[in-house]
Design an enzyme around this catalytic site. Sequence first.
Site, PDB file in Angstrom:
ATOM      1  CG  ASP A  32      64.300 -27.490  25.322  1.00 35.96           C
ATOM      2  OD1 ASP A  32      63.126 -27.432  25.711  1.00 35.96           O
ATOM      3  OD2 ASP A  32      65.193 -26.758  25.777  1.00 35.96           O
ATOM      4  CD  GLN A  48      63.387 -18.450  29.218  1.00 33.63           C
ATOM      5  OE1 GLN A  48      64.300 -17.636  29.054  1.00 33.63           O
ATOM      6  NE2 GLN A  48      62.713 -18.967  28.210  1.00 33.63           N
ATOM      7  NE  ARG A  70      60.988 -22.348  30.974  1.00 30.95           N
ATOM      8  CZ  ARG A  70      61.569 -23.028  31.961  1.00 30.95           C
ATOM      9  NH1 ARG A  70      60.993 -23.117  33.153  1.00 30.95           N
ATOM     10  NH2 ARG A  70      62.708 -23.659  31.751  1.00 30.95           N
ATOM     11  N   GLY A  71      59.805 -25.919  29.784  1.00 29.04           N
ATOM     12  CA  GLY A  71      60.760 -26.946  30.161  1.00 29.04           C
ATOM     13  C   GLY A  71      60.301 -28.265  29.563  1.00 29.04           C
TER      14      GLY A  71
END
Length: 347
Positions: free
Chosen positions: A236, A195, A44-45
Site C-alpha cells: 500500500d 480478504q 479496496r487495494g
Amino acid sequence: MRSVAWSNNCLTLLNQTLLPNKVETIACNDWRRAAEAIRRLEVRGAPAIGAAAAFALVLGAREQAALAFPEFKSNLQETAEALRQTRPTAVNLFWAIDRMLAVLEGLPDTADSAAAIQALEQEAITIADEDKEMNAKMAAFGASLFTSPTCVLTHCNAGALATVDIGTALGVIRQAWKQGNITRVFADETRPLLQGARLTAWELMQDGIPVTLITDNMAGWVMKNKMVQAVIVGADRIALNGDVANKIGTYSVAVLAKEHGIPFYVAAPSSTFDFKIASGSDIPIEERSATEVTSLGGNCVAPQGVHVFNPAFDVTPHSLVTAIITEHGLLHAPYDQAIHQLSKLCK
C-alpha cells in the site's frame, strides 16, 4: 470481473464487502458515493483506490459544471481534500488525486469548466489504462523469478480486485502459472476482514489455479514443513529505504519467511512508492473500528466492551524483503539506491 469501470459518466465499482457470496456492483453518480465506497472498503487495494478517486474527482467536477472557472477550481480542490481523508495509508490515493489536480493547475485561468472536465476525465482514464499496463509488465518481471515449479504463499488480496486489471502479486502468480511454474498458492485468510479467504481464494478458484486457504497463524507451520518455497505480497506504500506498508499480518509473514530461508517478494507499481518519506516510520497507519475484530460474520465473538487495537496495516522492514517487483523491473538491496533510480524514471 472489473473492480473499477467508467462509462457514460458513471463510476461502477464491484462491491467487495459482499464477495464471495454475492456479486453486486455500485453505481456512483456522484463523488460522495465513491468516497463512501473507498472508506467502507467496497473498493479496496491501493491501485484500485487510486483509480476510483480519480474518477470520483471527475464526478465532482461535473457537479460544478455551471460555475465560472475560478469557483469551479476552488470547489474541486475541496472535493479532493475530502477524498484524501477516506484512507490514510494507501499512497496511490494521494498520487492519483495529485495527478488530477496537476491537470487542473495546468489549465489557463481563461479555461472554462467544460474544458476542465474533459481534461480531468481523460487523465482519470489514463490513470486506469496505465494501471493495466503496469500490471502486465510487473507480471512478466515477477514471473521471471520462478523458473521451476513453485508453491507460494500470499497474504491479503493483491489481485484483479485490488487493481484495474490482473493484479500485482496475483498478476505475477497468474503469469507464472501460465508458464507452468506455480503449482499451488497458500492464501492466508487475513483477519480481521478476511480478504484472503473472501477475495484471493475466490479469484484464484475463478482462474482454476490450485489454492489452499489457511488461517493466518498457520503460515509458520506451513513454512516449517516446506509446503511453500516463496512468499509474494502486494503493498500500500513503500518508503525510500524499501520499508513496505501492507495489510496487517504481512510483517509476521516476512519474519517467518526470513526464519525459514524463504524469499519474500513484494509486487507494487511505481505509484505505490512514496518518494517523499525516508522510512516506514513515516507511514501513517490507519486504525479501524473495533467491531471488525470483535465480530465475525456479523456475530459477536468477544466480550462486550473489551479494548481493541485494530491497525489496518503494518510495516515490513526492507531488510526482510528479497526483491521488489515493479513495472520497471526488479529492485534489490540496497533499496535506497534502487528506489532513488526508480524515482528518476517516474518524473
